[in-house]
Design an enzyme around this catalytic site. Structure first.
Site, PDB file in Angstrom:
ATOM      1  N   GLU A  54       0.842  -0.941  -0.150  1.00 12.81           N
ATOM      2  CA  GLU A  54      -0.108   0.021   0.344  1.00 12.81           C
ATOM      3  C   GLU A  54       1.400   1.277   0.226  1.00 12.81           C
ATOM      4  OE1 GLU A  54      -1.567   3.444   0.805  1.00 12.81           O
ATOM      5  OE2 GLU A  54      -1.590   2.407   2.439  1.00 12.81           O
ATOM      6  N   CYS A  71      -1.946   8.943   3.079  1.00  9.00           N
ATOM      7  CA  CYS A  71      -1.938   8.475   1.496  1.00  9.00           C
ATOM      8  C   CYS A  71      -3.247   8.722   0.806  1.00  9.00           C
ATOM      9  CB  CYS A  71      -1.587   7.339   1.026  1.00  9.00           C
ATOM     10  SG  CYS A  71      -2.284   6.365   2.803  1.00  9.00           S
TER      11      CYS A  71
END
Length: 467
Positions: A231, A265
Site C-alpha cells: 500500500e 496516503c
C-alpha cells in the site's frame, strides 16, 4: 535514521532506543516460528476472545496511547485518540467476522466423480509488517487483526520515529493474552529488512509506505518467492462538478486535505474543479484554509499540528517552490512557519504546470493543488494523468456523471459525494504506483493464507464443506 522519539512540535529528542543486534533478531524470528506452530492450532473462538480483550484495552487506554502518537508524530490529540479507538473497532470486527470469511468453501464435483471437494484457508506463518508513522496504530492493527485471526503470527518493523507506539502495540497484545512470540516488535533500521524477508522462517511481507520503499520490498519478496501486499502513495483526485453541493464539497475538501496534518496516503490532494464553479471554489477554499488554527497538537483548538519531521518540511517546501517556479500560482501559505517544530502552513497552489512536482509527485503535507476542468471528459483526463491510483472522490448529483466517474477513473477506490476513508468493513488498496493487493474486509484475513484445494475421493459432498 536513529530509532528515537523526537517531538515534532518542539524538535526535542525525548528518548532514543538501541537497535536490536543480529543475534537478537534471530532469536525473535525463531520465537515467531515456534509460536506459529501452536498458534495456528488455536480455534477462531480463542483468537476472537484474545482480540476482543485487546480491543477493550485499546478503548480503556485510548487517551494514554493517543498521547504517545501525538508526541511522536504531531497529530492532534483528538485524532490520535480516535485512531486508537478505530483500532479497537477493527479488532472487534475481525473477531466477529474472520471465521465466516475463512470458512471452507465447497467446490463443484466433476461429473461422474464421487468426492467431497473444498478450499480450506490455512495460515502461512510469520508475516513481516513494514509500517509507516503517519497512522502508527491503525496501519499496524489493520494488518495485525486479520492476520492474527487467520492464524498467522506478526513481526512488526515500524518506522524509526515511532518506537514507543511500536512497543505499546506489542504490549497491548501481550496483556490481552496473546502467547509469547505471536506478535513481536523489531526495533531495527531499514537496512535489516532485506535479510528478514529472505529468512526462510518469514513467509510473507506487507508494507505501507512510499513508492520507493515498495519497489525495494516488493523486489526482495519477489526474489524470495514470498507473497507481498504493498500500500503505497497516492495523489488522489477530488473532482467537483457544477451540480455538486458546493458547501459540502468545500467543507470536505478542507477536512480531507488537512486530515492528519495533510499526511495521509488517501488525503485529497489534486482538486479538479469544473470551470463553472472554479472561481467560487478557489476563493472559498483559500478562505477556509487560512482560517485553520496551526499550533500545539495537544490543544483542543488546534486544527493543524506539525509535520512529523524537519525532513518532511524541507521536502514539501522544495516541492512547493519548484511547482511555483514552473508557473503555478501561490494563493496562500507556501513558507515554513518561523517557530520551533516542523510546522508548515495550509497552502493552496493553482494552475499546476505539466511536468512540475505538483503534477507528478505526492505532496505529503497541507498543500492543496487546484486544476480547472472544462467538462467531465476533461476532469477524468486530469484525474487519470497520474502514476498513482489509490482513492479518488467525485462530487456531483448527476447520476450519469456519477456512473462515468465510477467506471472511468483509474483508482483502487472511488467515493461519490464523500471523501475517502479506511474502515474495517470496506476493501482498501490501489492500482498503478499506489501498490497492489488489498487490505481490510474479506481481503484482510485472506491476504496471507494458503488457499488449499482438498479432494476426498469417495466422500459425499456436503453443503457447508467440512467443519
Amino acid at each position: 535514521m536513529a530509532i528515537a522519539t523526537t517531538n515534532p512540535a518542539t524538535g526535542e529528542t525525548v528518548r532514543e532506543f538501541d537497535e536490536l543486534s543480529a543475534d537478537q533478531v534471530q532469536e525473535k524470528l525463531q520465537r515467531a516460528a515456534d509460536a506459529f506452530r501452536s498458534w495456528r492450532r488455536t480455534t477462531f473462538a480463542e483468537r476472537a476472545r484474545l482480540l476482543g480483550r485487546a480491543a477493550d484495552i485499546l478503548d480503556a487506554e485510548s487517551d494514554e496511547l493517543g498521547r504517545i502518537a501525538t508526541l511522536e508524530v504531531g497529530k492532534t490529540f483528538a485524532s490520535s485518540v480516535a485512531e486508537v479507538q478505530k483500532c479497537a473497532k477493527g479488532c472487534r470486527w475481525y473477531a466477529e467476522h474472520a471465521e465466516q470469511i475463512l470458512a471452507d468453501v465447497p467446490r463443484e464435483v466433476p461429473s461422474g466423480q464421487g468426492a467431497r471437494i473444498f478450499t480450506r484457508y490455512e495460515p502461512v506463518g510469520p508475516v513481516l509488517a513494514v509500517m509507516p508513522w503517519n497512522f502508527p496504530y491503525w496501519q499496524v492493527f489493520r494488518f495485525a487483526a486479520p492476520a492474527l485471526m487467520a492464524g498467522n503470527v506478526g513481526l512488526l518493523k515500524h518506522a524509526s520515529n515511532v518506537p514507543q507506539v511500536a512497543l505499546a502495540i506489542e504490549d497491548v497484545l501481550r496483556r490481552a493474552g496473546l502467547p509469547d512470540g505471536v506478535f513481536q516488535t523489531l526495533l531495527v533500521g531499514s537496512g535489516a529488512i532485506e535479510a528478514i524477508i529472505e529468512d526462510p522462517r518469514v513467509r510473507a511481507v506487507t508494507l505501507t509506505g512510499s513508492e520507493g520503499a515498495g519497489r525495494q520490498v516488493g523486489a526482495v519478496a519477489g526474489r524470495a518467492i514470498k507473497p507481498s501486499v504493498l500500500e503505497l502513495g497516492g495523489s488522489d483526485a477530488f473532482i467537483v462538478m457544477p451540480s455538486a453541493d458546493l458547501d459540502d464539497a468545500i467543507g470536505n475538501a478542507v477536512v480531507s486535505r488537512t486530515l492528519n496534518n495533510g499526511q495521509s496516503c488517501i488525503n485529497a490532494k489534486r482538486f479538479i474543479v469544473h470551470t463553472d464553479v472554479a472561481d467560487e471554489f478557489e476563493r472559498r477554499l483559500v478562505e477556509r484554509m487560512e482560517a485553520l488554527t496551526v499550533g500545539d497538537p495537544m490543544n483542543d483548538d488546534t486544527d493543524l499540528g506539525p509535520l512529523a519531521s524537519p525532513d518532511g518540511v524541507e521536502t514539501l517546501h522544495q516541492q512547493v517552490n519548484n511547482t511555483v517556479a514552473a508557473g503555478a500560482r501561490l494563493l496562500t501559505g507556501g513558507k515554513p512557519l518561523d517557530r520551533p517544530g516542523s510546522f508548515y502552513p495550509p497552502t493552496v497552489l493553482a494552475d499546476i504546470p505539466e511536468g512540475s512536482p505538483g503534477h507528478r509527485e505526492e505532496f505529503f503535507g497541507p498543500v492543496a493543488l487546484l486544476w480547472r476542468a472544462r467538462d467531465a471528459d476533461d476532469a477524468i483526463r486530469i484525474a487519470n494523468d497520474s502514476s498513482f491510483g489509490l482513492g479518488d472522490s467525485a462530487w456531483t448529483r448527476d447520476p450519469a456523471e456519477q456512473e462515468r466517474f465510477v467506471t472511468e477513473v483509474e483508482t483502487g477506490m472511488i467515493y461519490i459525494n464523500k471523501f475517502t476513508e479506511s474502515t474495517p468493513e470496506i476493501p482498501f488498496g490501489g492500482v498503478k504506483d499506489s501498490g497492489y493487493g488489498r487490505e481490510l474486509a474479506e481481503f484482510g484475513p485472506r491476504a496471507f493464507v494458503n488457499a488449499k484445494t482438498v479432494w476426498i475421493a469417495g466422500a459425499e459432498q456436503s453443503g457447508g464443506g467440512v467443519e
